[in-house]
Design an enzyme around this catalytic site. Sequence first.
Site, mmCIF file in Angstrom:
data_model
loop_
_atom_site.group_PDB
_atom_site.id
_atom_site.type_symbol
_atom_site.label_atom_id
_atom_site.label_comp_id
_atom_site.label_asym_id
_atom_site.label_seq_id
_atom_site.Cartn_x
_atom_site.Cartn_y
_atom_site.Cartn_z
ATOM 1 N N ASP A 174 15.759 4.774 -11.869
ATOM 2 C CA ASP A 174 14.404 5.315 -11.900
ATOM 3 C C ASP A 174 14.071 5.838 -13.286
ATOM 4 O O ASP A 174 14.438 5.206 -14.287
ATOM 5 C CB ASP A 174 14.279 6.416 -10.838
ATOM 6 C CG ASP A 174 12.926 6.432 -10.170
ATOM 7 O OD1 ASP A 174 11.958 6.844 -10.830
ATOM 8 O OD2 ASP A 174 12.844 6.030 -8.998
ATOM 9 N N HIS A 225 9.478 11.343 -11.438
ATOM 10 C CA HIS A 225 9.635 10.421 -10.317
ATOM 11 C C HIS A 225 11.084 10.333 -9.845
ATOM 12 O O HIS A 225 11.383 10.490 -8.654
ATOM 13 C CB HIS A 225 9.113 9.053 -10.733
ATOM 14 C CG HIS A 225 8.952 8.079 -9.607
ATOM 15 N ND1 HIS A 225 9.943 7.196 -9.239
ATOM 16 C CD2 HIS A 225 7.906 7.843 -8.786
ATOM 17 C CE1 HIS A 225 9.515 6.446 -8.233
ATOM 18 N NE2 HIS A 225 8.285 6.826 -7.936
ATOM 19 N N ASN A 284 3.036 -0.291 -2.660
ATOM 20 C CA ASN A 284 1.897 0.519 -2.213
ATOM 21 C C ASN A 284 0.554 -0.199 -2.327
ATOM 22 O O ASN A 284 -0.475 0.432 -2.483
ATOM 23 C CB ASN A 284 1.842 1.809 -3.030
ATOM 24 C CG ASN A 284 3.116 2.603 -2.915
ATOM 25 O OD1 ASN A 284 3.641 2.806 -1.829
ATOM 26 N ND2 ASN A 284 3.641 3.029 -4.048
ATOM 27 N N SER A 303 7.773 4.811 -2.685
ATOM 28 C CA SER A 303 8.813 5.282 -3.610
ATOM 29 C C SER A 303 9.621 6.421 -3.008
ATOM 30 O O SER A 303 10.785 6.626 -3.359
ATOM 31 C CB SER A 303 8.175 5.781 -4.911
ATOM 32 O OG SER A 303 7.831 4.722 -5.756
#
Length: 421
Positions: free
Chosen positions: A82, A131, A226, A291
């Site tokens: 990530d 994130h 998404n 996520s």
Amino acid sequence: MRTRTPAHRLSAPSRRALAVAATTALCALGLPFSAPAVADDGSQCTYPGKMYEGRPWALQRVLLDELWSQSTGKGVRVAVIDTGVDVKNPQLAKAVDVKSGINLIPKDAKDANGYKLKRGNEQGTTDTVGHGTKVAGIIAARPAKGTGFVGLAPDAVIIPIQQNDAEGNGTAETLATAIRHAIAKKADVINISQDTADAVRPTKLLEDAVNEALKREIVVVASAGNDGLGGNVKSTYPASYEGVLAVAASDRNNERAQFSQSGDFVGVAAPGVDMVSTVPGGGHCADNGTSFSAPYVAGLAALVKAEHRDWTQEQIVAQIQQTAERSVAGHDRLVGWGVVDPVRALTEDDKPIEKPVAHEGVTRAEAPTPAALPLGETPEQRAARLATYVVVGGGVLVAAIVGTAVALRDHRRGTARRPAP
């Protein structure tokens, strides 16, 4: 991720969902990723954040004491590929294996203004986006005073791999490198909360890296994407690769979140709306997106792996799918095999299975065979009738004989007692 619909024409919820979709995508064939992470209210979280005192809804749906009596994920290693994992958050300080981490952002990377980018720690423990820190917290944040938030697998170990950043400097090639690094550092589970823009199939290097991880019996979990607004159905990568557990987002009603990507490749769904988690520097904030559904499932995979060390990655995935909550008997393209049920996955585990099977709802059964309706007397019925006649007739005959004998006897007795004239 690009969109043909101007954002200013959408409602506020739609804009938020599009923002999440736009900020969690990576481009294929070496093009840059776009920066992930948008907060629930449409603005970036502040770092550090305020402590979340209560128990988030995504954890309230689970009987944590019962779950952790079975497994806490102890010793299981989960690679988080990530934007890095900030170990300054107290709930992650003891959860991260810093020595196994790596920073894959190019040393000559530049920001949007053309200035040299501050890459951060070489072990992947710097996260300017937030994130990756949120993703890691959902998996393995340690319990802490003053908050009810905790990771689903609070004894698992995080391998931080910084492969993307706020400028989208990650590529499909660096994602492949990140997967191979996770393999080298003996990861049991790999979480990838990214997907390809416009459903472009990436370079084969990425697929080869995924296949290598699967061969090493590593569970690979990826967000489905998404871009599901308006009923969009398309494949996303790496979630669509064979063997990868693709995770859609569900809401508080166990239904697909409106932004969650649909498709036959979806394996399961998990909470992805108003997801509270850890942020850089300490504290928490809420965010939306697949996520944050993916690490919920990665955490569950860690729990199952800790309980069943000898199970293959296919068996762990099948167990998660088989025990998911669903409203149909089998698989559908919205939530896959259903919304994951952590407690059920850890308690209905008497033996491993290779593939999930439909076992709920109405099933197709064979039609009942109608009973024969004969129009005449069957041989069996005729034999039974004659036997009845014989029995009844014999009984009548015996009764007649007995009655005659009694009458004759009584007559003779009466004659013998009568006096002679």
